[in-house]
Design an enzyme around this catalytic site. Sequence first.
Site, PDB file in Angstrom:
ATOM      1  N   ARG A 199      -9.666 -11.874   5.555  1.00 26.80           N
ATOM      2  CA  ARG A 199     -10.519 -11.202   4.574  1.00 26.80           C
ATOM      3  C   ARG A 199     -11.375 -12.217   3.803  1.00 26.80           C
ATOM      4  NH1 ARG A 199      -9.775  -7.887  -0.739  1.00 26.80           N
ATOM      5  NH2 ARG A 199     -11.112  -6.089  -0.376  1.00 26.80           N
ATOM      6  N   ASP A 234      -2.411  -6.939  -5.943  1.00 26.10           N
ATOM      7  CA  ASP A 234      -2.702  -6.846  -4.515  1.00 26.10           C
ATOM      8  C   ASP A 234      -2.445  -8.182  -3.830  1.00 26.10           C
ATOM      9  OD1 ASP A 234      -3.465  -5.637  -2.158  1.00 26.10           O
ATOM     10  OD2 ASP A 234      -5.406  -4.956  -2.908  1.00 26.10           O
ATOM     11  N   ASP A 265      -2.668   1.640   2.544  1.00 25.44           N
ATOM     12  CA  ASP A 265      -4.103   1.826   2.316  1.00 25.44           C
ATOM     13  C   ASP A 265      -4.609   3.102   2.970  1.00 25.44           C
ATOM     14  OD1 ASP A 265      -4.563  -0.336   0.712  1.00 25.44           O
ATOM     15  OD2 ASP A 265      -5.361  -1.632   2.290  1.00 25.44           O
TER      16      ASP A 265
END
Length: 740
Positions: free
Chosen positions: A444, A479, A549
């Site tokens: 990411r 997170d 998610d």
Amino acid sequence: MQISYHASSRTFHLQNDSISYIIKILPNDQLGQLYFGKAIRDRENFDHLIEMHYRPMTAYVFEGNKEFSLDHIKQEYPSYGTTDFKHPALEIVQPNGSRITNFTYVSHSISAGKPALKDLPATYTEEEHEAQTLTFHLRDELIGTELDLHYTLFAAAPVIARSACFTNKGNLDLHLTTAMSLSLDLPDSNYEFVHFSGAWSRERHQKVRRLEAGIQSVESTRGTSSHNHNPFVILKRPETTEFSGEAIGFSLVYSGNFLAQAEVDTWGTTRLTMGINPFQFDWKLEPGESFQTPEAVMVYSTDGLNAMSQTFHKLYQKRLARGYWRDRPRPILINNWEATYFDFTEDKLVSIAQAAKNDGVELFVLDDGWFGARCGECAGLGDWFANKDRLPNGIAGLAERIDALGMKFGLWFEPEMVNKDSDLFRAHPDWRICTPSRRASHGRNQFVLDYSRQEVVDAIYDRMATLLREAKISYIKWDMNRCITEAFSASLPADRQGELFHRYILGVYQLYDRLTTDFPHVLFESCASGGGRFDPGLLYYAPQGWASDDSDAIERLKIQYGTSMCYPISSIGAHVSVSPNHQVYRTTPIETRANVAHFGTFGYELDLNKLTEEEREKVRQQIQFMKDYREVIQFGTFYRLISPFENTNFAAWMVVSEDKKTALVGYYKILNEVNGPYHRVKLCGLDPDAAYCVDGTSSHYGDELMNLGLITTDGAAGEQSPNYRKSIDFDSRIFVLHAE
């Protein structure tokens, strides 16, 4: 409840009304295991349970004795190489290269209550009478190392918590390369191995396999407990169902690399081991140093999987989760992520919050994108300062505006990560985890901070704590969006690099502990790109976790069903999102999206301003329903009724209040039927003698609803008719039962 020691036979019996666990000091002074299962009557001597026979090609402990071999005797904490050839619970590399150990009994102690584990999350007691703890003190004289094995027997439940602690009392450095939390030898292999596996957005899908000769295991090598496998497995008899039969659940209170392994030998016995994954684990024990393993929890059931799960739910809800939010119903929230992603201004956020407040939402959560140069996923992580272009009044100013609406304010962090394009990375490039002279992989577009370093943990704590003091923040979404690669710490010497994965998790726990201690009224929700670190270790600090998610209601049926096998409903983050769904692009009714999310912490992931007035009215009804029943849902007794893993078109579950006066049944149909059959669902947990009013209309006694079932037939039985509720794809209902 009692833990008894019979000196004449050197036998220990851990016993309550539900279970017995019998341990014996063997002739070689190591610990053997005689029985674990349903409670049996105590006696002075259980030696008849030890069976020894001469077998060719077997090694024996004592010269001249052709019967006593560890190859065929059940052990408590076995080591490899002294006649036991199965995988061990421990391995210590000594200065001369030897890995052979001999930990023998020295003494034991029995104490009331349960001691805490240093620097690690664990179950606990509030009163001494709730549990007893047996500690065995073992020693290997040759290497001068002590081993304490801890067993906590809970008084009112079929639960035993186990861990081990090694202490180097010698003069030489040792390397601990295997240190499991639990080893359990069972006399047969007639079990099914149940585990919960998947990947991002399809976490904790139930998998069932028969045990066979050899090894079956699940593990993580990712630095996290992972989306792929959960640190929870079950051994159950083939005939065991949700409501009957024998099952043993094994849960590791840990958030890093783990191994859960069932090894069946060719004589049909089973060894279940669970703990830190030995893969690339190497902990240097210098003289005087100790190493404490994480805790593993065993739950035994003779009444099927539901009873096992309910034991885990109650234990983890009341004696693992802690603090202000442990017993409080969760606030109904709205999160801006799927509503705006990175495209927002302060006024836009307040507009979303105002609409949510008008509909009854209690908490507004600002997700990713509020800090540094964070306009996308390539920059800003690590710079936990408000982006004044988006938030001219900072986090404190936005929080004030949300507070003025009569709502609480929550904030997203990803405190374990850093982007290269950040002030933090430019100032401290050595703070990321990477291997010298090797390419650093990204995930990411980000990198992992080295939480094995105290200065890193301190720096992130200082920044987060400053924000929590400056602004009215009631909730933190924590997170973590990538796994660890190129595992190496610039602060560790070469002979301690094998400690990095565990030291990293200890750093995470330390940061959680400092923040939850200093800000006890803040509700923390753990998240790891959804459910990548949904484990008991984090439940100790954050009483709820974002389960996945994937917020699609139909996908969530399996995710939440599998999650409920171990984790309480109060811990399962579940929200209503926009339709078509952003993960699978499925269009589902807003009623079904809520009817699934109601069985969790409940909230919304959308902009209510974009809904029709008809949808807004449904949202208001959903929120009021949750406010009316959230204490029952989140803290009642949960039952799984129809498995979406076994039934391709239906799923059902229910929850019953402690006094059995209120029950809610969630019933879900994936695809519509044509001229289909009649349907009933047999309920559980009701008072058989009470008459229940179902949805404010018909009345039925509890015994009827449990033995004959609740009629769930809809318009698909025959031609769609106005006499029945209209049936559609992705249909659902919540039946509300009140005792009259």
